[in-house]
Design a protein around this motif. Structure first.
Motif, PDB file in Angstrom:
ATOM      1  N   ILE A 172       0.856  -1.186   0.000  1.00 48.69           N
ATOM      2  CA  ILE A 172       0.000   0.000   0.000  1.00 48.69           C
ATOM      3  C   ILE A 172       0.886   1.228   0.000  1.00 48.69           C
ATOM      4  N   ASP A 173       0.659   2.118  -0.933  1.00 48.22           N
ATOM      5  CA  ASP A 173       1.396   3.377  -1.017  1.00 48.22           C
ATOM      6  C   ASP A 173       0.714   4.385  -0.105  1.00 48.22           C
ATOM      7  N   MET A 174       1.348   4.722   1.017  1.00 45.28           N
ATOM      8  CA  MET A 174       0.748   5.612   2.005  1.00 45.28           C
ATOM      9  C   MET A 174       0.703   7.070   1.544  1.00 45.28           C
ATOM     10  N   ALA A 175       1.372   7.397   0.433  1.00 41.36           N
ATOM     11  CA  ALA A 175       1.305   8.758  -0.093  1.00 41.36           C
ATOM     12  C   ALA A 175      -0.020   8.997  -0.815  1.00 41.36           C
ATOM     13  N   LEU A 176      -0.720   7.911  -1.158  1.00 43.94           N
ATOM     14  CA  LEU A 176      -2.006   8.037  -1.833  1.00 43.94           C
ATOM     15  C   LEU A 176      -3.097   8.401  -0.834  1.00 43.94           C
ATOM     16  N   HIS A 177      -4.159   9.015  -1.344  1.00 41.87           N
ATOM     17  CA  HIS A 177      -5.312   9.318  -0.505  1.00 41.87           C
ATOM     18  C   HIS A 177      -5.938   8.008  -0.038  1.00 41.87           C
ATOM     19  N   PRO A 178      -6.457   7.942   1.196  1.00 44.26           N
ATOM     20  CA  PRO A 178      -7.022   6.690   1.719  1.00 44.26           C
ATOM     21  C   PRO A 178      -8.135   6.078   0.861  1.00 44.26           C
ATOM     22  N   ILE A 198      -8.145   5.747  -2.302  1.00 47.49           N
ATOM     23  CA  ILE A 198      -7.604   5.024  -3.459  1.00 47.49           C
ATOM     24  C   ILE A 198      -6.428   4.120  -3.098  1.00 47.49           C
ATOM     25  N   ARG A 199      -6.204   3.860  -1.823  1.00 52.20           N
ATOM     26  CA  ARG A 199      -5.111   2.979  -1.401  1.00 52.20           C
ATOM     27  C   ARG A 199      -5.433   1.506  -1.597  1.00 52.20           C
TER      28      ARG A 199
END
Length: 137
Positions: free
Chosen positions: A52-58, A60-61
């Motif tokens: 999971i890319d934590m830089a993405l908005h929750p 669209i994670r």
């Protein structure tokens, strides 16, 4: 004593109004998700091998189906849904907002469900009928 309390209470409401309105966007229900890919990303590995890319908005994670539809609000002017993500965050969404990590878009908000279109496939999330705090039951 009572007038001092009302002055303090009025001051609290006034300061909350000033702070809240200064940080609000023009459209309170506007999209929170940006397509900015220049952020440094922080990744969290999952047990299943998914990262999971934590830089993405929750919103669209994770996969769209992993979100919980908590409520639907429909009026003649606007349709909104309340989504709870896997991390426990709550967000109001509307038709056209992005949802899920497969580039899904909310295409319909119905009385008891929302539809998310991901790469030509429709994923339906039904409104949860019991308390989300009783997840293990």
């Amino acid at each position: 004593m009572r007038s001092k309390f009302s002055v303090v209470l009025t001051g609290m409401f006034f300061s909350a109004f000033i702070v809240g309105s200064s940080s609000a966007a023009e459209n309170a229900f506007g999209s929170l998700i940006s397509d900015n890919t220049n952020n440094s990303s922080v990744s969290i590995p999952l047990e299943q091998g998914q990262v999971i890319d934590m830089a993405l908005h929750p919103l669209i994670r994770n996969a769209a189906a992993t979100n919980t539809l908590m409520a639907v609000m429909i009026s003649p002017e606007l349709k909104l849904a309340l989504i709870r993500t896997q991390s426990g965050d709550n967000y109001f969404v509307r038709i056209g907002d992005k949802l899920g990590n497969a580039k899904g878009t909310i295409t319909a908000i119905k009385v008891n469900a929302i539809e998310v279109t991901e790469e030509g496939e429709i994923v339906s999330l039904d409104v949860r009928n019991r308390s989300a705090s009783n997840e293990s039951i």
